[in-house]
Write a protein that holds these residues in place. Structure first.
Motif, PDB file in Angstrom:
ATOM      1  N   ARG A 503       0.914  -1.170   0.001  1.00  0.00           N
ATOM      2  CA  ARG A 503      -0.136  -0.028  -0.037  1.00  0.00           C
ATOM      3  C   ARG A 503       0.986   1.375  -0.165  1.00  0.00           C
ATOM      4  NH1 ARG A 503      -4.380  -2.407   4.343  1.00  0.00           N
ATOM      5  NH2 ARG A 503      -5.928  -3.135   2.966  1.00  0.00           N
ATOM      6  N   HIS A 504       2.039   1.138   0.672  1.00  0.00           N
ATOM      7  CA  HIS A 504       2.979   2.270   0.512  1.00  0.00           C
ATOM      8  C   HIS A 504       3.477   2.342  -0.718  1.00  0.00           C
ATOM      9  CE1 HIS A 504       6.735   4.292   0.973  1.00  0.00           C
ATOM     10  NE2 HIS A 504       6.052   4.961   1.728  1.00  0.00           N
ATOM     11  N   ASP A 505       4.047   1.347  -1.289  1.00  0.00           N
ATOM     12  CA  ASP A 505       4.577   1.307  -2.392  1.00  0.00           C
ATOM     13  C   ASP A 505       3.875   1.814  -3.792  1.00  0.00           C
ATOM     14  OD1 ASP A 505       7.038   0.889  -1.129  1.00  0.00           O
ATOM     15  OD2 ASP A 505       6.977  -1.230  -2.045  1.00  0.00           O
ATOM     16  N   HIS A 506       2.572   1.382  -3.383  1.00  0.00           N
ATOM     17  CA  HIS A 506       1.451   1.543  -4.699  1.00  0.00           C
ATOM     18  C   HIS A 506       0.279   2.300  -4.178  1.00  0.00           C
ATOM     19  CE1 HIS A 506       3.867  -0.926  -7.486  1.00  0.00           C
ATOM     20  NE2 HIS A 506       3.876  -1.664  -6.509  1.00  0.00           N
ATOM     21  N   PRO A 507       0.362   3.627  -3.669  1.00  0.00           N
ATOM     22  CA  PRO A 507      -0.897   4.384  -3.296  1.00  0.00           C
ATOM     23  C   PRO A 507      -1.933   4.776  -3.984  1.00  0.00           C
ATOM     24  CG  PRO A 507       1.025   5.884  -3.367  1.00  0.00           C
ATOM     25  CD  PRO A 507       1.491   4.367  -3.697  1.00  0.00           C
ATOM     26  N   GLU A 508      -1.723   4.763  -5.287  1.00  0.00           N
ATOM     27  CA  GLU A 508      -2.546   4.842  -6.254  1.00  0.00           C
ATOM     28  C   GLU A 508      -3.843   3.805  -6.185  1.00  0.00           C
ATOM     29  OE1 GLU A 508       0.359   2.180  -8.045  1.00  0.00           O
ATOM     30  OE2 GLU A 508       0.368   4.096  -6.920  1.00  0.00           O
ATOM     31  N   LEU A 509      -3.381   2.679  -5.653  1.00  0.00           N
ATOM     32  CA  LEU A 509      -4.287   1.469  -5.579  1.00  0.00           C
ATOM     33  C   LEU A 509      -5.198   1.485  -4.162  1.00  0.00           C
ATOM     34  CD1 LEU A 509      -2.206  -1.192  -7.260  1.00  0.00           C
ATOM     35  CD2 LEU A 509      -4.285  -0.039  -8.329  1.00  0.00           C
TER      36      LEU A 509
END
Length: 527
Positions: A503-509
């Motif tokens: 979730r941190h690496d891909h906040p757009e999701l």
């Protein structure tokens, strides 16, 4: 000329960015008077005496160097909070260096959550067979932490606050580019979460809550030089800002009679968590109030000669002040440390009593069988009891004793229905989490995130997942679990920890309001 900053104390202001949430209600925190962990006034007299808990908390040494979140609840309890801070340390050549930290809080983080974090890790490490997995009922946890009477009934509102706090803590990912690793004895670039959890969704359930600590965080807290034990009763008597100052001064006063000089703005904003927009003269007033409360507790001594607390401040320039604290009589006492080191009664006792065993029988079972086996089959027995009272041919006690006897000889493994029951509970818990935290439902986004996470585990997160899985598998096996059970539990825990990293690496999701965090992060300065 004396330096106003020593190792471990920051010289610049933390920066925090927030994505507008859904109007989560935040209680305004008063600065006057002792506050309970949720901001309420502490009980007095007989009510306070009834709320005596384990007497000890346990804080990680590097994490007490800076605030994990703002003190202002309106700023802290927002979705997508990213709290940044800096602190200074000495390297192996005694050169002063700067470290940067970032605390990623998808559901926000309250200063009150620190009480549960330090209390839970203390309860976990106080067990004779402490491991990354800790099982206890909420009544056990809250009564040992002094939140509810040990012989009282259900926690009601306290249970709900506890559950909300755990949900926020479980979503946190902590980053530090120069974290002191007490095991290796060096500063390292780290990223870790705090914990994962699995809780019964029914408020009337008598089964234990399951907490699984992040293995790195657990190792850092468990290490001899990685954490400090503190008196929880004193901690709870303080407001949130004074609690943070208390923990840092306890770390310093363990070896020194006085603190280094703190620059007032750095101390107020970076360590205590006050807003950087507050003027220096107002920060002085707030810090003086914290000092007054610590003087009352004997943690620090007031200036001599009848001088006021204002005499603790020294002006260094226009709008620039420093302050130094002197160790108080609190640290001459040894009772608090002796109480902190004692082992508390096992949380398994409460589960065994719920099954139907008397005190003497509980003591015999705990002395004879592996505690991990006891916990597993206690949960299976209570789950069966909740599903159908007619499940047992003889009695819950007979079923439990027969099961742990066979499991000890490796002749019995947990039934498939129990694993499926746990999966269903976890799905319900995930659906309920957004309701608990007052977040909007977005099923399509949740499904998209799940699919992307599975792909993440197969690609960029594959090596990290394998590393965490291997470490947890070994820890669960050493705790007494069978290979198949250890593999199953390690996989489940590793997936939970990797989801926070994902979730941190891909906040757009991310789900709900967090989906906009990617745009915010792009604009955040990295230096």
């Amino acid at each position: 000329m004396q330096c106003a900053v020593r190792a471990g104390y920051a010289t610049s202001h933390p920066r925090h960015s927030r994505v507008p949430g859904t109007g989560t209600t935040a209680r305004t925190l008063r600065e006057r008077g002792p506050l309970d962990n949720d901001g309420r006034k502490k009980p007095k007299g007989s009510a306070a005496r009834a709320l005596r808990g384990v007497g000890a908390g346990r804080a990680q040494l590097t994490l007490v160097e800076h605030a994990l979140c703002p003190l202002d609840p309106a700023a802290a309890l927002r979705e997508g909070l990213v709290h940044r801070s800096e602190f200074f340390y000495y390297d192996e050549n005694r050169h002063q260096r700067k470290a940067q930290t970032k605390v990623f809080c998808p559901f926000g983080l309250s200063p009150a959550d620190e009480f549960y974090l330090w209390g839970l890790i203390a309860l976990t490490l106080s067990q004779a067979d402490a491991s990354v997995e800790f099982h206890a009922t909420p009544h056990y946890c809250l009564s040992r932490l002094g939140m509810i009477p040990q012989g009282g009934g259900q926690g009601g509102k306290n249970y709900a606050l506890f559950r909300q706090s755990i949900a926020r803590l479980a979503a946190v990912t902590y980053f530090n580019d120069h974290f002191y690793d007490p095991i290796r004895g060096e500063h390292r670039d780290v990223a870790f979460g705090f914990l994962s959890y699995s809780l019964p969704t029914s408020a009337s359930s008598t089964r234990a809550w399951r907490f699984v600590w992040d293995p790195l965080f657990f190792e850092f807290c468990q290490a001899a030089r990685g954490s400090l034990v503190f008196d929880l009763e004193t901690y709870r008597a303080l407001d949130f800002a004074s609690r943070r100052l208390f923990l840092l001064l306890k770390k310093i006063f363990w070896r020194q009679a006085q603190s280094p000089l703190f620059e007032v703005r750095h101390l107020g904003v970076h360590l205590l968590g006050f807003a950087p927009s507050i003027e220096s003269r107002d920060l002085k007033i707030k810090i003086a109030r914290c000092a007054e409360r610590l003087v009352t507790q004997g943690v620090i001594t007031a200036p001599g000669g009848g001088a006021s607390l204002k005499a603790m401040f020294e002006k260094r320039g226009v709008g620039s002040y420093v302050i130094r604290f002197q160790r108080g009589p609190y640290f001459d006492k040894t009772d608090a440390d002796r109480a902190a080191d004692r082992l508390v009664d096992s949380p398994l006792v409460e589960l065994l009593k719920t099954i139907g065993f008397a005190d003497s029988e509980c003591a015999r079972i705990l002395a004879k069988y592996n505690h991990q086996i006891i916990q597993t089959w206690a949960d299976i027995t209570l789950a069966a009891k909740e599903r159908s009272p007619d499940f047992f041919k003889v009695s819950p006690q007979a079923y439990f004793l027969d099961s742990i006897e066979h499991a000890t000889r490796s002749n019995r493994t947990p039934p498939d229905w129990w694993y499926e029951h746990r999966k269903q509970e976890e799905r319900r818990e995930r659906d309920a989490k957004r309701e608990i935290l007052n977040l909007p439902a977005n099923p399509q986004t949740v499904a998209d995130e799940d699919r992307a996470f599975e792909q993440y585990l197969c690609d960029e997160g594959r090596a990290h997942f394998a590393e965490i899985l291997s470490r947890l598998f070994g820890q669960f096996q050493r705790a007494g679990q069978s290979p198949s059970e250890a593999q199953r539990n390690a996989t489940e825990a590793a997936r939970g920890q990797l989801r926070n990293r994902f979730r941190h690496d891909h906040p757009e999701l991310g789900t709900g309001g967090i989906s906009a965090l990617g745009d915010v992060l792009k604009n955040l300065p990295l230096g």
